[in-house]
Enzyme design. Sequence first.
Site, PDB file in Angstrom:
ATOM      1  N   ALA A  66       0.863  -1.173   0.000  1.00 31.05           N
ATOM      2  CA  ALA A  66       0.000   0.000   0.000  1.00 31.05           C
ATOM      3  C   ALA A  66       0.906   1.231   0.000  1.00 31.05           C
ATOM      4  O   ALA A  66       2.066   1.151   0.425  1.00 31.05           O
ATOM      5  CB  ALA A  66      -0.872  -0.016   1.245  1.00 31.05           C
ATOM      6  N   GLY A 112       0.676  -4.965   0.819  1.00 33.34           N
ATOM      7  CA  GLY A 112      -0.481  -5.006  -0.076  1.00 33.34           C
ATOM      8  C   GLY A 112      -0.157  -5.625  -1.431  1.00 33.34           C
ATOM      9  O   GLY A 112      -1.052  -6.128  -2.117  1.00 33.34           O
ATOM     10  N   GLU A 115      -0.415  -9.229  -0.839  1.00 34.88           N
ATOM     11  CA  GLU A 115      -1.853  -9.476  -0.631  1.00 34.88           C
ATOM     12  C   GLU A 115      -2.589  -9.499  -1.976  1.00 34.88           C
ATOM     13  O   GLU A 115      -3.501 -10.303  -2.191  1.00 34.88           O
ATOM     14  CB  GLU A 115      -2.433  -8.405   0.296  1.00 34.88           C
ATOM     15  CG  GLU A 115      -1.888  -8.552   1.722  1.00 34.88           C
ATOM     16  CD  GLU A 115      -2.317  -7.435   2.640  1.00 34.88           C
ATOM     17  OE1 GLU A 115      -1.968  -6.263   2.361  1.00 34.88           O
ATOM     18  OE2 GLU A 115      -3.011  -7.709   3.627  1.00 34.88           O
ATOM     19  N   GLU A 135       4.400  -5.296   7.308  1.00 32.55           N
ATOM     20  CA  GLU A 135       3.596  -4.249   7.959  1.00 32.55           C
ATOM     21  C   GLU A 135       3.996  -3.972   9.407  1.00 32.55           C
ATOM     22  O   GLU A 135       3.909  -2.834   9.875  1.00 32.55           O
ATOM     23  CB  GLU A 135       2.108  -4.604   7.898  1.00 32.55           C
ATOM     24  CG  GLU A 135       1.455  -4.373   6.541  1.00 32.55           C
ATOM     25  CD  GLU A 135       1.586  -5.535   5.574  1.00 32.55           C
ATOM     26  OE1 GLU A 135       2.388  -6.456   5.834  1.00 32.55           O
ATOM     27  OE2 GLU A 135       0.893  -5.534   4.545  1.00 32.55           O
TER      28      GLU A 135
HETATM   29  N1  CAA Z   1       4.611   3.215  -0.497  1.00 30.85           N
HETATM   30  C1  CAA Z   1       5.005   4.389  -1.037  1.00 30.85           C
HETATM   31  N2  CAA Z   1       6.189   4.536  -1.676  1.00 30.85           N
HETATM   32  C2  CAA Z   1       6.985   3.463  -1.767  1.00 30.85           C
HETATM   33  C3  CAA Z   1       6.635   2.208  -1.237  1.00 30.85           C
HETATM   34  C4  CAA Z   1       5.376   2.103  -0.580  1.00 30.85           C
HETATM   35  N3  CAA Z   1       4.928   0.949  -0.082  1.00 30.85           N
HETATM   36  N4  CAA Z   1       7.641   1.341  -1.470  1.00 30.85           N
HETATM   37  C5  CAA Z   1       8.590   2.018  -2.140  1.00 30.85           C
HETATM   38  N5  CAA Z   1       8.201   3.298  -2.319  1.00 30.85           N
HETATM   39  C6  CAA Z   1       8.939   4.378  -2.994  1.00 30.85           C
HETATM   40  C7  CAA Z   1      10.067   4.904  -2.119  1.00 30.85           C
HETATM   41  O1  CAA Z   1       9.577   5.859  -1.200  1.00 30.85           O
HETATM   42  C8  CAA Z   1      10.977   5.513  -3.157  1.00 30.85           C
HETATM   43  O2  CAA Z   1      10.455   6.737  -3.553  1.00 30.85           O
HETATM   44  P1  CAA Z   1      11.407   8.055  -3.613  1.00 30.85           P
HETATM   45  O3  CAA Z   1      12.410   7.718  -4.685  1.00 30.85           O
HETATM   46  O4  CAA Z   1      10.457   9.153  -3.987  1.00 30.85           O
HETATM   47  O5  CAA Z   1      12.003   8.179  -2.280  1.00 30.85           O
HETATM   48  C9  CAA Z   1      10.844   4.548  -4.349  1.00 30.85           C
HETATM   49  O6  CAA Z   1       9.604   3.861  -4.133  1.00 30.85           O
HETATM   50  C10 CAA Z   1      11.949   3.520  -4.433  1.00 30.85           C
HETATM   51  O7  CAA Z   1      12.026   2.842  -3.185  1.00 30.85           O
HETATM   52  P2  CAA Z   1      13.378   2.674  -2.340  1.00 30.85           P
HETATM   53  O8  CAA Z   1      14.271   3.831  -2.581  1.00 30.85           O
HETATM   54  O9  CAA Z   1      12.987   2.387  -0.926  1.00 30.85           O
HETATM   55  O10 CAA Z   1      13.995   1.371  -3.046  1.00 30.85           O
HETATM   56  P3  CAA Z   1      14.969   0.314  -2.389  1.00 30.85           P
HETATM   57  O11 CAA Z   1      15.480  -0.525  -3.507  1.00 30.85           O
HETATM   58  O12 CAA Z   1      15.953   0.958  -1.496  1.00 30.85           O
HETATM   59  O13 CAA Z   1      14.032  -0.602  -1.443  1.00 30.85           O
HETATM   60  C11 CAA Z   1      12.039  -1.824  -0.897  1.00 30.85           C
HETATM   61  C12 CAA Z   1      12.998  -1.372  -2.001  1.00 30.85           C
HETATM   62  C13 CAA Z   1      12.728  -2.829   0.029  1.00 30.85           C
HETATM   63  C14 CAA Z   1      10.854  -2.500  -1.570  1.00 30.85           C
HETATM   64  C15 CAA Z   1      11.579  -0.600  -0.068  1.00 30.85           C
HETATM   65  O14 CAA Z   1      11.101   0.393  -0.971  1.00 30.85           O
HETATM   66  C16 CAA Z   1      10.495  -0.872   0.923  1.00 30.85           C
HETATM   67  O15 CAA Z   1      10.741  -1.429   1.985  1.00 30.85           O
HETATM   68  N6  CAA Z   1       9.244  -0.422   0.632  1.00 30.85           N
HETATM   69  C17 CAA Z   1       8.123  -0.506   1.546  1.00 30.85           C
HETATM   70  C18 CAA Z   1       7.610  -1.935   1.682  1.00 30.85           C
HETATM   71  C19 CAA Z   1       6.504  -2.000   2.721  1.00 30.85           C
HETATM   72  O16 CAA Z   1       6.669  -1.727   3.874  1.00 30.85           O
HETATM   73  N7  CAA Z   1       5.273  -2.391   2.270  1.00 30.85           N
HETATM   74  C20 CAA Z   1       4.121  -2.506   3.121  1.00 30.85           C
HETATM   75  C21 CAA Z   1       3.255  -1.280   3.008  1.00 30.85           C
HETATM   76  S1  CAA Z   1       1.966  -1.219   4.201  1.00 30.85           S
HETATM   77  C22 CAA Z   1       0.736  -2.173   3.565  1.00 30.85           C
HETATM   78  O17 CAA Z   1       0.843  -2.707   2.474  1.00 30.85           O
HETATM   79  C23 CAA Z   1      -0.493  -2.233   4.428  1.00 30.85           C
HETATM   80  C24 CAA Z   1      -1.561  -3.158   4.012  1.00 30.85           C
HETATM   81  O18 CAA Z   1      -1.463  -4.347   4.121  1.00 30.85           O
HETATM   82  C25 CAA Z   1      -2.844  -2.617   3.582  1.00 30.85           C
END
Ligand code: CAA
Length: 259
Positions: A66, A112, A115, A135
């Site tokens: 998400a 998500g 999911e 999460e």
């Molecule tokens: N939401 C919004 N933006 C996201 C994102 C997310 N889930 N995942 C990545 N991005 C964005 C980053 O903010 C970044 O944007 P900027 O360049 O503007 O800063 C861009 O995508 C590239 O990401 P990274 O620089 O972080 O890339 P990386 O290679 O260093 O890492 C990654 C990759 C491990 C996937 C890391 O991006 C990450 O951990 N992302 C989040 C994963 C996460 O926590 N997902 C769960 C979300 S909560 C959820 O889903 C709730 C639910 O069940 C309903």
Amino acid sequence: MAYQNLISEIKENILYITINREKALNALNKDTLTELADVIAFANKTEQVRGVILTGAGEKAFVAGADIKEFSGYNGEQGEDLAKRGQDLVFNAIENSSKPFIAAINGFALGGGLELAMACHMRIASDNAKLGLPEVTLGLIPGYGGTQRLTQLVGKGKAIEMITTATMVTASDAEKIGLVNDVVPQADLISKAEEILNVIKQRAPLAISAAIKSVIAAVNNGDGYLTEIKEFGKCFETADFKEGVTAFVEKRKANFTGK
Ligand code: CAA
């Protein structure tokens, strides 16, 4: 269909949906979820669509979850509403679709994103994919059905381990625990999904949807046997059943019409 966050096109009776927010690793913001709900409804009502392949743009991510940036400032009521709307309009809508959905997991499938893949009826992963529900690192739990579908797919112990440690599994480990059906090199990902749908396309469409409905009932409703009995009965009322049996007797290939 023109969308801001998705690319969608039909080729040879397959609807291809690509989540197209590559710079945000295809994270699911509200607008993307709204568009997904729309394209899923389109798939369901369009006879020409015999199956769906869902993937993410680029080579790095299927969907990284998400959109975390939209969460700040949410209270409990808004969080609950977000999960309920998402589950109803997108995740359950995919699972309950009469058309087979295949997730082509082309990289990170997190939160998500995993999911979404788990809501699909089948999952093919590229060998670089990493899957997880991180999460709890944000002080949350999965909200789009992840606690339920991961448990259904991999069992209680492994699901609790993955969710509470927030660790990612590799594609090959995901295959070992039954989280994905198959793992292929990234270049072969879409063709592997097409291979499966091209086989399904030769079968009777109403029987396909009856089969999916019955299997899903096994894990969701607690009345799977009853669903199977009813769906089995309904198949006998279809023209395709008559055609299938006639073709067998006449030793020819069945020509199904979806009626
Ligand atoms: N939401 C919004 N933006 C996201 C994102 C997310 N889930 N995942 C990545 N991005 C964005 C980053 O903010 C970044 O944007 P900027 O360049 O503007 O800063 C861009 O995508 C590239 O990401 P990274 O620089 O972080 O890339 P990386 O290679 O260093 O890492 C990654 C990759 C491990 C996937 C890391 O991006 C990450 O951990 N992302 C989040 C994963 C996460 O926590 N997902 C769960 C979300 S909560 C959820 O889903 C709730 C639910 O069940 C309903």
